[in-house]
Scaffold this motif. Structure first.
Motif, short mmCIF file in Angstrom:
data_model
loop_
_atom_site.label_atom_id
_atom_site.label_comp_id
_atom_site.label_asym_id
_atom_site.label_seq_id
_atom_site.Cartn_x
_atom_site.Cartn_y
_atom_site.Cartn_z
N ARG A 1 71.24 36.46 79.72
CA ARG A 1 71.00 35.35 78.79
C ARG A 1 69.51 35.06 78.62
NH1 ARG A 1 76.42 33.73 80.41
NH2 ARG A 1 75.78 33.08 82.50
N ASN A 2 68.67 35.59 79.52
CA ASN A 2 67.22 35.48 79.34
C ASN A 2 66.77 36.23 78.09
OD1 ASN A 2 66.76 34.06 81.70
ND2 ASN A 2 65.63 35.68 82.74
N ASP B 1 73.00 40.97 85.84
CA ASP B 1 74.22 40.19 85.67
C ASP B 1 74.22 39.43 84.35
OD1 ASP B 1 72.67 37.84 86.20
OD2 ASP B 1 73.04 38.08 88.35
N ALA B 2 75.34 38.74 84.08
CA ALA B 2 75.51 38.05 82.79
C ALA B 2 74.49 36.93 82.63
CB ALA B 2 76.93 37.50 82.68
N GLY C 1 78.88 36.78 86.43
CA GLY C 1 77.85 35.80 86.08
C GLY C 1 76.62 35.95 86.95
N HIS C 2 76.81 36.18 88.24
CA HIS C 2 75.70 36.23 89.19
C HIS C 2 75.98 37.37 90.17
CE1 HIS C 2 72.99 33.71 92.14
NE2 HIS C 2 72.51 34.91 91.90
N CYS C 3 75.11 38.37 90.18
CA CYS C 3 75.42 39.57 90.96
C CYS C 3 75.37 39.33 92.47
CB CYS C 3 74.52 40.74 90.56
SG CYS C 3 72.75 40.46 90.56
N ASP C 4 74.36 38.62 92.99
CA ASP C 4 74.19 38.55 94.45
C ASP C 4 75.42 37.97 95.16
OD1 ASP C 4 71.68 38.58 93.00
OD2 ASP C 4 70.65 38.28 94.89
N HIS D 1 65.02 32.37 85.75
CA HIS D 1 66.04 32.19 84.71
C HIS D 1 65.61 31.23 83.61
CE1 HIS D 1 69.28 34.56 86.64
NE2 HIS D 1 68.58 34.30 87.73
N LEU D 2 64.32 30.91 83.56
CA LEU D 2 63.84 30.19 82.38
C LEU D 2 64.07 31.13 81.19
CD1 LEU D 2 60.48 28.74 83.81
CD2 LEU D 2 62.66 27.52 83.44
N ARG D 3 64.70 30.60 80.15
CA ARG D 3 65.23 31.52 79.15
C ARG D 3 64.17 32.25 78.32
NH1 ARG D 3 69.35 32.69 81.92
NH2 ARG D 3 71.10 31.25 81.85
#
Lengths: 366, 366
Positions: free
Chosen positions: A248-249, A243-244, A333-336, A179-181
């Motif tokens: 954002r990446n 996911d959301a 926001g987070h699928c898992d 998730h480093l953008r």
């Protein structure tokens, strides 16, 4: 055991809410996108911790995956029960009861497990189970895994004492990179991970140990693992759903841009004052550990607060408030962890329910 | 359906992990503490959204509660199925399918529901079900509920058109007050809520409508609702378990200090380097929406990061790292969504499993 919130053939508007939806066209395009991006340059071992569903695992195998990863023995049990024959538990399994279950599972399918401790390796070896064992190295996530290089080679050497265990390779997942953008940050983090893998391969070679398969890489970075030449296998999970937070990446070549394919369908249950609407889907319907859910394709509507059972929507100037009873789609926001809240996927194509897939590994945390 | 992670009679050390534990002595003291603090001055309608378990609801009734609250029809169904005869759905229920299920439930138990919209009230009335209806007023949480005063009285008046519906009173829950840290802030917020209730009572009186029961108040504020004299009934839920976020509140008279009674038991699964240990309980084992879990009674050990399946513990200088395989207790940041992750409570007394209670409303979001 909850009943499914929909029946096959039902239109979207009749599905009970909150419901976890898969948009099948987008989901299938994501499967194809991954295969096209990999283009046979690495093995794909799809991570089942994202979806917890053998129906999805089967489709990943059909799209070319060699097997799946799981994080827990109970998750692996659900996959084997669902017909998946090749499962890597990409995690350490500690404790007598868990190792006994892992050993029982290894009699039913090809099962791999990770180690980062000599005493744990002995306990696994003593079970007598025939297992593929991967030495996990810490390639930058600062979580589990021995340091790269000599410590990893030393642990691999101890494997030889157990004829039932096969040294299958290295687990080298850089979770902190996913998730480093910016693409540049992820590329740099994976270059470091690849250097750690190469140092470990050299240490194994110095001991005369064949390295086996190097496996790692997630949805946010897998193309860099492949390009490094240091990895044989990738473990993406979230790519099927997108996911959301992943959105954002920065997404650009060499990584394909996956589509949102997982949604929470929610109903407007209150419209108490001008400019505010409340949905019937809160914390227990969409995990907020990586941010609030996004309202899908309704410009001017934003989810600004959630509580256990409610999401509060605020309206931008000029935008239209949804009607009471109207159903909206949210992108989690987070699928898992969101998937882990539900017992069923409601699979939809062009607005109609095509299938209900049970999430058989829901709650499989042990 | 997951198997329970323990059997009755098992010592703590043998329970599979992660497991959701109730420390029975602390739990029973919390039940007694609430009853003592209320001292018969208000009806207690315990909130079952916290525990989702009829076994616990029965113990709350035995300790004096008149019934339970639920947030969802499916949650209420699980409570009635578990033998609870008086359930208030302290929330709006919108949509034909949900209202039909609510109506079916009202034939099996005393069922209440909240309204904040005239069209929704008509849909509920048209179902023909015999229901207690509470008008929800917004007493400061800015979520659901009509404004206090005349709008609430207008909605109550419309109830008269439906002979099957009984105007049972006002739902007046100030959810935003519960976690205000200082007692003074919570007292002030509930004073405002009580003023809103009084204004609504006056508006009802002006219309010649008997107000019925005013219900509201949570674990963080209920004593102020009682002291205000404006409320007849309180709806505390979290008091049975007391999570880490509630413990950050200031607790002093008139509110009793509840004890932590809910824990996640976790195993040290990796100790890869000096000063770091990793537990097998992450986001899917302990909801982090209100903060990370706390390590229980292990000074110098703190959970500093979690991911889906891992919690990373960092060690203060001079503190002792736990052994690989050692089991630790975590206090969840937020009890309600943590409970919703599990299918069973493992109930422990003095280190031994005394009971397994199924969480029958787990996943009951619709």
């Amino acid at each position: 055991m909850m009943q499914p919130p929909a029946r096959i053939g039902m239109p979207l508007a009749e599905i009970d809410t909150p419901a976890l939806l898969i948009e099948l066209d987008a989901f299938e395009r994501n499967l194809a996108r991954l295969a096209a991006a990999v283009a046979g340059r690495a093995r794909v071992r799809a991570h089942a911790k994202t979806h917890k569903c053998p129906e999805i695992a089967r489709r990943q195998l059909a799209a070319g995956a060699v097997g799946v990863c799981c994080q827990k023995v109970s998750e692996a049990e659900a996959m084997v029960e669902g017909g998946i024959g090749d499962v890597l538990v990409s995690n350490e399994i500690v404790g007598e009861a868990k190792i006994a279950r892992l050993a029982a599972l290894a009699a039913r399918a090809r099962v791999g497990v990770c180690v980062d401790d000599a005493a744990n390796l002995c306990a696994i070896g003593a079970s007598g189970a025939k297992l593929d064992v991967y030495v996990e190295i810490d390639v930058g996530a600062k979580r589990c895994g021995v340091p790269p290089g000599a410590p990893a080679a030393a642990l691999a050497r101890e494997l030889a004492a157990f004829p039932n265990l096969r040294f299958a390779g290295l687990q080298a997942y850089q979770g902190a990179a996913q998730h480093l953008r910016s693409l540049g940050e992820r590329r740099a983090a994976i270059a470091q991970a690849a250097a750690a893998v190469r140092a470990t391969k050299a240490a194994l070679q110095a001991e005369g140990i064949a390295c086996g398969v190097v496996t790692g890489g997630g949805s946010g970075s897998f193309a860099f693992e492949i390009e490094s030449g240091a990895f044989d296998e990738i473990q993406p999970g979230s790519y099927v759903f997108m996911d959301a937070d992943y959105a954002r990446n920065e997404w650009a070549a060499p990584l394909p841009r996956f589509e949102h394919a997982l949604f929470v369908l929610a109903t407007v249950m209150s419209r108490p004052v001008a400019g505010r609407a409340v949905l019937d889907a809160g914390l227990k319907a969409s995990s907020v550990d990586s941010g609030l859910p996004l309202v899908w394709q309704r410009p001017g509507l934003a989810c600004t607060r959630v509580s256990d059972e409610h999401a509060v929507l605020e309206l931008a100037a000029g935008a239209q408030l949804p009607a009471l009873g109207e159903k909206l789609l949210l992108v989690p926001g987070h699928c898992d962890p969101t998937v882990n809240l539900y017992e069923h996927y409601v699979c939809v194509r062009r607005g109609v329910v095509e299938a209900i897939w049970p999430i058989t590994a829901r709650g499989a945390v042990y």
